[in-house]
Design a protein around this motif. Sequence first.
Motif, PDB file in Angstrom:
ATOM      1  N   MET A   1       0.816  -1.188   0.000  1.00  0.00           N
ATOM      2  CA  MET A   1       0.000   0.000   0.000  1.00  0.00           C
ATOM      3  C   MET A   1       0.866   1.261   0.000  1.00  0.00           C
ATOM      4  N   ALA A   2       1.949   1.254   0.742  1.00  0.00           N
ATOM      5  CA  ALA A   2       2.832   2.420   0.761  1.00  0.00           C
ATOM      6  C   ALA A   2       3.385   2.710  -0.633  1.00  0.00           C
ATOM      7  N   ALA A   3       3.705   1.648  -1.387  1.00  0.00           N
ATOM      8  CA  ALA A   3       4.224   1.836  -2.742  1.00  0.00           C
ATOM      9  C   ALA A   3       3.198   2.530  -3.626  1.00  0.00           C
ATOM     10  N   MET A   4       1.936   2.212  -3.442  1.00  0.00           N
ATOM     11  CA  MET A   4       0.884   2.832  -4.244  1.00  0.00           C
ATOM     12  C   MET A   4       0.814   4.328  -3.961  1.00  0.00           C
ATOM     13  N   PHE A   5       0.933   4.708  -2.687  1.00  0.00           N
ATOM     14  CA  PHE A   5       0.911   6.130  -2.362  1.00  0.00           C
ATOM     15  C   PHE A   5       2.141   6.834  -2.908  1.00  0.00           C
ATOM     16  N   ALA A   6       3.271   6.183  -2.886  1.00  0.00           N
ATOM     17  CA  ALA A   6       4.492   6.786  -3.411  1.00  0.00           C
ATOM     18  C   ALA A   6       4.344   7.059  -4.903  1.00  0.00           C
ATOM     19  N   ILE A   7       3.791   6.126  -5.636  1.00  0.00           N
ATOM     20  CA  ILE A   7       3.590   6.331  -7.075  1.00  0.00           C
ATOM     21  C   ILE A   7       2.618   7.478  -7.304  1.00  0.00           C
ATOM     22  N   LYS A   8       1.563   7.493  -6.542  1.00  0.00           N
ATOM     23  CA  LYS A   8       0.576   8.558  -6.692  1.00  0.00           C
ATOM     24  C   LYS A   8       1.224   9.915  -6.409  1.00  0.00           C
ATOM     25  N   ASP A   9       2.031  10.001  -5.369  1.00  0.00           N
ATOM     26  CA  ASP A   9       2.713  11.252  -5.050  1.00  0.00           C
ATOM     27  C   ASP A   9       3.701  11.634  -6.150  1.00  0.00           C
ATOM     28  N   GLN A  10       4.407  10.661  -6.702  1.00  0.00           N
ATOM     29  CA  GLN A  10       5.346  10.941  -7.778  1.00  0.00           C
ATOM     30  C   GLN A  10       4.601  11.444  -9.006  1.00  0.00           C
ATOM     31  N   GLU A  11       3.471  10.849  -9.284  1.00  0.00           N
ATOM     32  CA  GLU A  11       2.675  11.311 -10.421  1.00  0.00           C
ATOM     33  C   GLU A  11       2.226  12.749 -10.214  1.00  0.00           C
ATOM     34  N   LYS A  12       1.822  13.080  -8.992  1.00  0.00           N
ATOM     35  CA  LYS A  12       1.436  14.465  -8.697  1.00  0.00           C
ATOM     36  C   LYS A  12       2.620  15.404  -8.863  1.00  0.00           C
ATOM     37  N   ALA A  13       3.784  14.971  -8.402  1.00  0.00           N
ATOM     38  CA  ALA A  13       4.983  15.797  -8.528  1.00  0.00           C
ATOM     39  C   ALA A  13       5.329  16.008 -10.002  1.00  0.00           C
ATOM     40  N   ASP A  14       5.272  14.942 -10.793  1.00  0.00           N
ATOM     41  CA  ASP A  14       5.558  15.054 -12.224  1.00  0.00           C
ATOM     42  C   ASP A  14       4.586  16.008 -12.906  1.00  0.00           C
ATOM     43  N   LYS A  15       3.301  15.898 -12.557  1.00  0.00           N
ATOM     44  CA  LYS A  15       2.300  16.796 -13.147  1.00  0.00           C
ATOM     45  C   LYS A  15       2.550  18.240 -12.736  1.00  0.00           C
ATOM     46  N   ALA A  16       2.940  18.447 -11.483  1.00  0.00           N
ATOM     47  CA  ALA A  16       3.214  19.804 -11.009  1.00  0.00           C
ATOM     48  C   ALA A  16       4.414  20.402 -11.738  1.00  0.00           C
ATOM     49  N   ILE A  17       5.446  19.605 -11.949  1.00  0.00           N
ATOM     50  CA  ILE A  17       6.627  20.084 -12.677  1.00  0.00           C
ATOM     51  C   ILE A  17       6.273  20.401 -14.119  1.00  0.00           C
ATOM     52  N   ASP A  18       5.496  19.536 -14.746  1.00  0.00           N
ATOM     53  CA  ASP A  18       5.064  19.796 -16.118  1.00  0.00           C
ATOM     54  C   ASP A  18       4.234  21.067 -16.200  1.00  0.00           C
ATOM     55  N   GLN A  19       3.330  21.255 -15.256  1.00  0.00           N
ATOM     56  CA  GLN A  19       2.482  22.451 -15.246  1.00  0.00           C
ATOM     57  C   GLN A  19       3.324  23.708 -15.051  1.00  0.00           C
ATOM     58  N   TRP A  20       4.271  23.641 -14.122  1.00  0.00           N
ATOM     59  CA  TRP A  20       5.175  24.771 -13.852  1.00  0.00           C
ATOM     60  C   TRP A  20       5.940  25.152 -15.114  1.00  0.00           C
ATOM     61  N   SER A  21       6.500  24.162 -15.802  1.00  0.00           N
ATOM     62  CA  SER A  21       7.283  24.473 -17.000  1.00  0.00           C
ATOM     63  C   SER A  21       6.395  24.944 -18.148  1.00  0.00           C
ATOM     64  N   MET A  22       5.197  24.374 -18.274  1.00  0.00           N
ATOM     65  CA  MET A  22       4.280  24.827 -19.329  1.00  0.00           C
ATOM     66  C   MET A  22       3.869  26.278 -19.106  1.00  0.00           C
ATOM     67  N   GLU A  23       3.624  26.650 -17.863  1.00  0.00           N
ATOM     68  CA  GLU A  23       3.266  28.039 -17.564  1.00  0.00           C
ATOM     69  C   GLU A  23       4.430  28.974 -17.867  1.00  0.00           C
ATOM     70  N   ALA A  24       5.645  28.488 -17.665  1.00  0.00           N
ATOM     71  CA  ALA A  24       6.819  29.329 -17.878  1.00  0.00           C
ATOM     72  C   ALA A  24       7.193  29.452 -19.350  1.00  0.00           C
ATOM     73  N   VAL A  25       7.240  28.322 -20.064  1.00  0.00           N
ATOM     74  CA  VAL A  25       7.793  28.359 -21.420  1.00  0.00           C
ATOM     75  C   VAL A  25       6.883  27.797 -22.499  1.00  0.00           C
TER      76      VAL A  25
END
Length: 96
Positions: A1-25
């Motif tokens: 179960m912990a692994a599932m939350f880690a993946i979910k958090d990583q996916e959120k982090a990846d989406k946040a980074i993509d959103q940040w860069s899309m807003e910038a460039v």
Amino acid sequence: MAAMFAIKDQEKADKAIDQWSMEAVGSEPDLMMAFQTVAPLLLENVAIRQWTDSNPQWKSAMPEVLTVGEAATLAQADYLLSEPQMEQLIAQLKAL
């Protein structure tokens, strides 16, 4: 179960980074990747330097990026950006 939350958090982090860069460039893939590569190095240069001072074996893997010019040069070496893309990258790095 912990692994599932880690993946979910990583996916959120990846989406946040993509959103940040899309807003910038925007959504051009090479420009987004260049921004995602060099912006954190520029923003966290003090922390990176302190860490590599304590772990000198990693100095060559973690470049010291102190200026927007150094970040742009590093990005251009890794990504074949056009002149307008470089201008946009530099403008957004200056805005950080």
